[in-house]
Each structure stands twice: as C-alpha cells, then as structure tokens.
Design an enzyme around this catalytic site. Structure first.
Site, PDB file in Angstrom:
ATOM      1  CB  ILE A  17      -0.994   0.008   1.203  1.00 40.58           C
ATOM      2  CG1 ILE A  17      -1.960   1.193   1.095  1.00 40.58           C
ATOM      3  CG2 ILE A  17      -0.264   0.017   2.527  1.00 40.58           C
ATOM      4  CD1 ILE A  17      -2.793   1.204  -0.173  1.00 40.58           C
ATOM      5  CD  GLU A  34      -8.216  -5.477   5.326  1.00 35.22           C
ATOM      6  OE1 GLU A  34      -7.640  -6.288   6.084  1.00 35.22           O
ATOM      7  OE2 GLU A  34      -8.145  -5.552   4.094  1.00 35.22           O
ATOM      8  N   GLY A  38      -5.654  -6.895   0.604  1.00 38.16           N
ATOM      9  CA  GLY A  38      -6.165  -5.935   1.576  1.00 38.16           C
ATOM     10  C   GLY A  38      -5.291  -4.701   1.611  1.00 38.16           C
ATOM     11  CD  GLU A  39      -0.774  -4.420   2.744  1.00 40.90           C
ATOM     12  OE1 GLU A  39      -0.307  -3.556   1.955  1.00 40.90           O
ATOM     13  OE2 GLU A  39      -0.120  -5.411   3.130  1.00 40.90           O
ATOM     14  N   GLY A  40      -5.957  -1.753   1.498  1.00 40.97           N
ATOM     15  CA  GLY A  40      -6.393  -0.647   0.652  1.00 40.97           C
ATOM     16  C   GLY A  40      -5.721  -0.648  -0.703  1.00 40.97           C
TER      17      GLY A  40
END
Length: 335
Positions: free
Chosen positions: A81, A158, A299-301
């Site tokens: 990210i 997240e 994830g992580e955006g």
C-alpha cells in the site's frame, strides 16, 4: 444536474457510451459533487490495524503477531500500500485500532486503540456496545479531520490476522448466505485448514443464533478495524466524500454501513474484485460493479490505490475532452 452531466458526457468527441465505465464514473462523481467540472482533492487512504480473538482457533495460516509486524511495515513505508500510494500520489494514514500488543509511539501512527484485539466470538461477542460506539466515534472524528483538510476522496484499508473470518460471519448474517459461500482461504490456507475454518465459524453461528440488527452483527463478529472502517465510511458520506471501497474486508464494513445508511451507495466506488472467495457474492448482493479484477486479495487498501488512476481519468475526460461543438466535429446523423 444529472441530465446536464449526461448531456456533457454524451456530446464529447466519441460515440455515446464508448468510454464504458469511465462514463458512469464521471456521472457519479459529478453528481456527488453537484458539478459539471468535478475535482479530486487530496486523495487519502486510511489503513486500520487490529487483532481478532477468533485467530486463536487456527483459522489463519499466520500467527497473530503478524498484525503488529505489518503495522510497523506500514510505518516504515515497506508495504504494497505504501508503494502504490506513493506512486499514485495518495496520502496514507495508519491507525492502531486494536493491535494485540503495545505499539511504540510513532509520528505517523494514529492511536485509536480500543483494546488488545477483540474477544473470541466462538465463546463471546467480539466487543461490547461501548467499544463499538467508541470505534464509530474515533474513526468518525478522524475522517472529519481529513475532510476539513481538503480531502474529498478517501479509501480504507485494513490489516488483522483472522479478519476474513470476521468478514465472512458478517456477510453470512446480513446476506443470509451459507458460510461455505462466504468463507475463503484468507492467508492462503490449505483445504484441510479451510474445512476447519468453516467448521469453527458454523459453531460460532450456532452459539450466537440468528442476528438481524446490523450493529448487533458488527458487535458480535466484527473486528475493531472493521468497525472503525464502517464508522469512517459513514463519516465520509456525511462529509459528501467519494468513498473508495477496497476488497472483501472493507466491503464487509461497507455492507454494515449500507444497512445503516442506504444512500451511501451514491458515494461508493467499488475499486476491485478480490480473489477472496466470498467477495464476488458480496458484490452481487450489493449490486456493485468493481472497476478492475487483478486477482488481488492482499487488503491494506491496495485495490483503492491501484484503481485511483482510473477514477482520475474519468474526471479528466469529463473536464478536458472536447465536445463535438467545440471541436467542430459533426455528430451522428439523425434517422
């Protein structure tokens, strides 16, 4: 305003509809901003990290301490990210929403810690009502502050070992779908581990019984990071921001937010189709069309960061592309 925007889009120097999803994106963004010349300002992704009590039941391939380790990686600018956001000129904010360890103070870390992970929802509710209220309050205040700083487009990521189990439980409860349709391999678990994961989650469902109230579902099965994303999305809607929705976990948070505020869909841009098994069915339930499918499930955006240039280009064509009239080009003959 929508009719004016559609007219402007249709009379660009192209066949009607030939820019596909970019056209519907431009219409959505202009409608949200109530402008024929919309602008994206200070794009930001907020990454929330927290631990889950259910992780002690062996539902993930990774130990719980990875949540803390990845939080440090975010702060050290070493995660995916960080790379994608840096190159796409997106600001990152990192939040400790409830990591199961003491996290040393860091100038780039926002402390919104509710507790050291949620309770194990195999034997208890993940959090009490006061903790859920606190999640909404803290993340809402954060987004209000980001909005006051000029940001009008925001995404949420997240990190939390065990959070695909939490998201699957939320999805199953709200959508009324069997857990087998909502549960995937998360951090690349084996088939044997997946069978174990589904078995554990069915026991959790049996323990708590049917739930219908969205906040009760979030309180029972959510993680602190999922609850804070939900509260953040609601605050972003109140601030009339564009909301970039990431993958499976963030979509589960959005699912609860949309139950609480159905109009939030007007502002939501679904960035990608996660390769996590349940995400396709969740998007179908939400009647949402993702911008891209790159078989990502990190994830992580990261889906938000990757999709952001597409969102930018939708605005650029609306604002900069010539119209038939301005370019002196003939339109299609009327029949």
């Amino acid at each position: 305003m929508k009719n004016e925007l559609q007219h402007k889009i249709d009379f660009k120097t192209k066949p009607v509809g030939s820019l596909g999803v970019l056209e519907s994106l431009a219409l959505q963004i202009g409608s949200v901003q109530q402008s024929l010349t919309p602008v994206l300002k200070s794009p930001t992704i907020v990454v929330f990290a927290a631990d889950h009590g259910i992780a002690t039941e062996g539902v993930s391939a990774y130990p719980q301490e990875v949540t803390h380790q990845m939080l440090i990686n975010f702060l050290n600018q070493g995660a995916a990210i960080n790379v994608f956001s840096r190159h796409n000129k997106i600001a990152i904010q990192v939040v400790d929403a409830g990591v199961n360890s003491e996290v040393a103070p860091h100038p780039d870390l926002i402390d919104a810690k509710i507790g050291r992970g949620t309770k194990n929802f195999l034997v208890d509710q993940a959090m009490n009502a006061a903790a859920l209220d606190r999640c909404f309050a803290l993340s809402g205040q954060l987004v209000d502050s980001i909005a006051r700083g000029g940001c009008n487009i925001i995404g949420f990521g997240e990190m939390g070992i065990g959070n695909t189990s939490s998201a699957a439980m939320i999805m199953s409860a709200v959508c009324g779908l069997p857990l087998e349709q909502c549960t995937g391999r998360g951090t690349a678990i084996s088939q044997e581990q997946l069978d174990h994961k589904i078995n554990i989650l069915k026991q959790c469902q049996d323990f708590h019984g049917p739930l219908t109230d969205p906040q009760a579902i979030l309180q029972t099965y959510g993680g602190f990071e999922i609850a804070q994303i939900c509260g953040a999305m609601l605050a972003a809607y109140r601030n009339n921001m564009l909301i970039m929705v990431d993958g499976f976990i963030s979509s589960a948070a959005y699912l609860i937010a949309s139950q609480l505020q159905p109009q939030i869909k007007d502002n939501a841009i679904f960035c990608h189709l996660s390769d996590e098994y349940g995400h396709r069915y969740l998007l179908e339930y939400l009647d949402a069309e993702p911008l891209v499918n790159l078989r990502m499930r990190l994830g992580e955006g990261t889906g938000c960061a990757i999709a952001y240039p597409i969102i930018e280009n939708a605005v650029h064509f609306l604002n900069e592309m010539a119209s038939f009239e301005s370019a002196g080009i003939s339109t299609k003959n009327a029949l």
